[in-house]
Design an enzyme around this catalytic site. Structure first.
Site, PDB file in Angstrom:
ATOM      1  N   THR A  31      30.251 -41.964  65.713  1.00 40.57           N
ATOM      2  CA  THR A  31      29.004 -41.573  66.390  1.00 40.57           C
ATOM      3  C   THR A  31      29.145 -40.213  67.070  1.00 40.57           C
ATOM      4  OG1 THR A  31      27.283 -42.318  67.910  1.00 40.57           O
ATOM      5  CG2 THR A  31      29.541 -42.777  68.595  1.00 40.57           C
ATOM      6  N   ASN A  59      24.383 -40.268  59.199  1.00 44.50           N
ATOM      7  CA  ASN A  59      25.666 -40.964  59.104  1.00 44.50           C
ATOM      8  C   ASN A  59      25.859 -41.469  57.683  1.00 44.50           C
ATOM      9  OD1 ASN A  59      23.759 -43.320  59.723  1.00 44.50           O
ATOM     10  ND2 ASN A  59      23.898 -42.243  61.687  1.00 44.50           N
ATOM     11  N   HIS A 108      22.352 -41.884  55.580  1.00 43.41           N
ATOM     12  CA  HIS A 108      21.192 -41.825  56.473  1.00 43.41           C
ATOM     13  C   HIS A 108      21.117 -40.417  57.035  1.00 43.41           C
ATOM     14  CE1 HIS A 108      18.471 -42.317  59.769  1.00 43.41           C
ATOM     15  NE2 HIS A 108      19.423 -42.129  60.675  1.00 43.41           N
ATOM     16  N   HIS A 115      11.702 -41.469  62.381  1.00 41.10           N
ATOM     17  CA  HIS A 115      13.156 -41.427  62.419  1.00 41.10           C
ATOM     18  C   HIS A 115      13.741 -40.599  61.263  1.00 41.10           C
ATOM     19  CE1 HIS A 115      17.015 -44.054  63.125  1.00 41.10           C
ATOM     20  NE2 HIS A 115      17.305 -42.812  62.775  1.00 41.10           N
ATOM     21  N   HIS A 154      18.039 -37.174  58.687  1.00 37.45           N
ATOM     22  CA  HIS A 154      16.708 -36.860  59.209  1.00 37.45           C
ATOM     23  C   HIS A 154      16.163 -35.597  58.523  1.00 37.45           C
ATOM     24  CE1 HIS A 154      18.024 -38.788  63.372  1.00 37.45           C
ATOM     25  NE2 HIS A 154      18.138 -39.634  62.345  1.00 37.45           N
ATOM     26  N   TYR A 182       7.282 -38.470  38.182  1.00 38.01           N
ATOM     27  CA  TYR A 182       8.052 -39.487  37.457  1.00 38.01           C
ATOM     28  C   TYR A 182       9.454 -39.717  38.028  1.00 38.01           C
ATOM     29  CZ  TYR A 182      10.941 -36.190  34.756  1.00 38.01           C
ATOM     30  OH  TYR A 182      11.857 -35.243  34.386  1.00 38.01           O
ATOM     31  N   TYR A 190      19.451 -41.553  34.371  1.00 40.64           N
ATOM     32  CA  TYR A 190      19.392 -40.091  34.200  1.00 40.64           C
ATOM     33  C   TYR A 190      20.130 -39.362  35.310  1.00 40.64           C
ATOM     34  CZ  TYR A 190      17.581 -35.362  34.067  1.00 40.64           C
ATOM     35  OH  TYR A 190      17.469 -34.004  34.038  1.00 40.64           O
ATOM     36  N   SER A 239      26.172 -45.164  65.595  1.00 39.73           N
ATOM     37  CA  SER A 239      25.275 -46.110  66.264  1.00 39.73           C
ATOM     38  C   SER A 239      24.439 -46.896  65.245  1.00 39.73           C
ATOM     39  CB  SER A 239      24.354 -45.350  67.221  1.00 39.73           C
ATOM     40  OG  SER A 239      23.689 -44.317  66.525  1.00 39.73           O
ATOM     41  N   GLU A 240      24.399 -46.415  64.001  1.00 38.37           N
ATOM     42  CA  GLU A 240      23.636 -47.112  62.958  1.00 38.37           C
ATOM     43  C   GLU A 240      24.514 -48.006  62.090  1.00 38.37           C
ATOM     44  OE1 GLU A 240      20.705 -47.152  63.460  1.00 38.37           O
ATOM     45  OE2 GLU A 240      19.747 -45.204  63.709  1.00 38.37           O
TER      46      GLU A 240
HETATM   47  P1  13P Z   1      25.255 -41.410  65.113  1.00 39.50           P
HETATM   48  O1  13P Z   1      25.738 -40.074  65.608  1.00 39.50           O
HETATM   49  O2  13P Z   1      25.570 -42.514  66.071  1.00 39.50           O
HETATM   50  O3  13P Z   1      25.734 -41.677  63.710  1.00 39.50           O
HETATM   51  O4  13P Z   1      23.672 -41.410  65.084  1.00 39.50           O
HETATM   52  C1  13P Z   1      22.910 -40.410  64.543  1.00 39.50           C
HETATM   53  C2  13P Z   1      21.607 -40.921  64.044  1.00 39.50           C
HETATM   54  O5  13P Z   1      21.065 -40.309  63.156  1.00 39.50           O
HETATM   55  C3  13P Z   1      21.004 -42.140  64.607  1.00 39.50           C
HETATM   56  O6  13P Z   1      19.921 -42.532  63.853  1.00 39.50           O
END
Ligand code: 13P
Length: 225
Positions: free
Chosen positions: A45, A31, A94, A157, A96, A115, A210, A74-75
């Protein structure tokens, strides 16, 4: 809607799509938020990024009240709290990504193997302990892990990168995944030798900006400064 708000909504959509296109993310994970007025604009979400439209982006005020036709990510809480704690931050990414998440599953912070760690503001990328997604506890741990840094890992996560602009935060997300991949590779061969705190501080003094001012789009990753 002002031109400024429209541009921010478009930037969130563009960078959400780029998260998947660049392999930093998959599916509807991840997100993005951008500071806006007395709150933030944030991706909704569980919406597939391919069909995301600027009007799907949700406004969330400082108290956590959403305005929009979808629910916010949700975050939203850690996005909101990071923006509240960090005046210089205007955007939060954010995701994964595979190597960041692999290290985060193992509870590993990234030590000063290269570095380029200096562009994140210090000699380690911390890994925040696990708490369930969307929780106030996770938000508190994320804000702490980000202290004086532009990124952190989240155990079991993923990762968070922050920047003064969405372009900078997105660029740093890619740099973080590259470092995570390098560290993962090093660990196959043994414990890597590390740069010292002084060596990292020297780099911070030399190249703190940089590549960060030339970043314009997900395709221009800022390394051509
Ligand atoms: P959302 O779809 O609610 O943004 O959540 C995805 C997510 O990566 C939760 O950590």
């Amino acid at each position: 809607m002002s031109d400024g708000e429209r541009q921010k909504r478009e930037a969130i959509v563009e960078h959400c799509k780029a998260l998947n296109r660049t392999g930093l993310n998959q599916g509807t994970s991840g997100n993005i938020s951008i500071r806006h007025e007395e709150g933030m604009l944030i991706s909704p979400t569980s919406r597939p990024y391919d069909s995301l439209m600027p009007e799907d982006v949700v406004f969330v005020d400082k108290a956590g009240n959403p305005t929009g036709h979808f629910a916010p990510s949700s975050e939203w809480r850690f996005h909101r709290d990071i923006l509240l704690h960090r005046d210089e931050v205007n955007a939060v990414v954010h995701a994964h990504p595979t190597y960041c998440t692999t290290l985060a599953i193992m509870g590993k912070s990234i030590p000063p193997i290269h570095y380029m760690l200096a562009v994140f503001g210090g000699s380690t990328i911390r890994c925040a302990p696990y708490e369930i997604y969307g929780s106030p506890e996770l938000s508190e741990l994320a804000v702490k892990a980000l202290e004086d840094r532009k990124a952190c890992l989240l155990a079991h996560h993923g990762m968070i990168a922050v920047g003064s602009s969405i372009e900078q935060a997105f660029w740093l997300a890619g740099e973080l995944e590259a470092l995570a991949k390098q560290y993962h590779g090093c660990l196959q061969l043994g414990e890597p030798p590390l740069l010292s705190e002084q060596q990292i501080q020297d780099v911070i003094a030399k190249i703190s900006e940089y590549g960060l001012t030339s970043v314009k789009s997900p395709e221009n990753k800022g390394l051509d400064a």
